[in-house]
Motif scaffolding. Sequence first.
Motif, PDB file in Angstrom:
ATOM      1  N   GLN A 143       2.352   1.719  -3.410  1.00 13.59           N
ATOM      2  CA  GLN A 143       1.359   2.196  -4.385  1.00 13.59           C
ATOM      3  C   GLN A 143       1.105   3.690  -4.212  1.00 13.59           C
ATOM      4  O   GLN A 143       0.816   4.383  -5.177  1.00 13.59           O
ATOM      5  CB  GLN A 143       0.052   1.430  -4.233  1.00 13.59           C
ATOM      6  N   THR A 144       1.209   4.170  -2.985  1.00 11.18           N
ATOM      7  CA  THR A 144       0.947   5.578  -2.685  1.00 11.18           C
ATOM      8  C   THR A 144       2.153   6.450  -2.981  1.00 11.18           C
ATOM      9  O   THR A 144       2.024   7.512  -3.598  1.00 11.18           O
ATOM     10  CB  THR A 144       0.536   5.743  -1.202  1.00 11.18           C
ATOM     11  N   LYS A 168       5.408   6.897  -4.953  1.00 10.12           N
ATOM     12  CA  LYS A 168       6.154   6.426  -6.127  1.00 10.12           C
ATOM     13  C   LYS A 168       7.610   6.895  -6.044  1.00 10.12           C
ATOM     14  O   LYS A 168       7.903   7.959  -5.500  1.00 10.12           O
ATOM     15  CB  LYS A 168       5.520   6.968  -7.420  1.00 10.12           C
ATOM     16  N   VAL A 196       3.903  11.648  -4.451  1.00 11.35           N
ATOM     17  CA  VAL A 196       2.530  11.228  -4.191  1.00 11.35           C
ATOM     18  C   VAL A 196       1.641  12.032  -5.132  1.00 11.35           C
ATOM     19  O   VAL A 196       1.685  13.277  -5.120  1.00 11.35           O
ATOM     20  CB  VAL A 196       2.123  11.452  -2.716  1.00 11.35           C
ATOM     21  N   ASP A 197       0.878  11.342  -5.953  1.00 12.01           N
ATOM     22  CA  ASP A 197       0.007  12.003  -6.939  1.00 12.01           C
ATOM     23  C   ASP A 197       0.774  13.001  -7.797  1.00 12.01           C
ATOM     24  O   ASP A 197       0.278  14.090  -8.106  1.00 12.01           O
ATOM     25  CB  ASP A 197      -1.170  12.698  -6.241  1.00 12.01           C
ATOM     26  N   GLN A 239       0.841  -1.206   0.000  1.00 10.80           N
ATOM     27  CA  GLN A 239       0.000   0.000   0.000  1.00 10.80           C
ATOM     28  C   GLN A 239       0.871   1.248   0.000  1.00 10.80           C
ATOM     29  O   GLN A 239       0.607   2.204  -0.731  1.00 10.80           O
ATOM     30  CB  GLN A 239      -0.939   0.004   1.206  1.00 10.80           C
ATOM     31  N   THR A 240       1.926   1.242   0.796  1.00 15.13           N
ATOM     32  CA  THR A 240       2.846   2.384   0.829  1.00 15.13           C
ATOM     33  C   THR A 240       3.496   2.583  -0.530  1.00 15.13           C
ATOM     34  O   THR A 240       3.562   3.713  -1.041  1.00 15.13           O
ATOM     35  CB  THR A 240       3.926   2.171   1.911  1.00 15.13           C
TER      36      THR A 240
END
Length: 122
Positions: free
Chosen positions: A54-55, A57, A88-89, A51-52
């Motif tokens: 994926q959040t 990059k 992030v994003d 999860q980390t």
Amino acid sequence: MKVEHFFSEFEQAANTTDFSQVEPFIDEDAIYWFSDGSFIGKSEIRSAFEQTWQTIKNEIYQMKDIEWLGITEEIAVCVYHFHSNGEVDGHPFSAKGRGTNVFRQTNGEWKIIHEHLSRLPD
């Protein structure tokens, strides 16, 4: 292998963002405490790592100022500061905090039995 070298290899494995590289360092019954929850056993720990990743990059995770509080033939404990940098994003991300790790050696192999990370305010 000395536990200090084992821990350095764990840091390198964590930066691969591939849990199959991290898994050999973690005990089957490990307990991980992160700022966003507690995770028991490899399955839950895998989910937390993935999860980390994926959040965040392109994360680069570093452990600094490692202080070994005790090392015996079976148990070792250290504390340290961690730094995480990535995106992030699509925006730059950084975090810092403190960590504690407990290691257990069984049959000549070190494994992480506990990790506790606490993020510090920015």
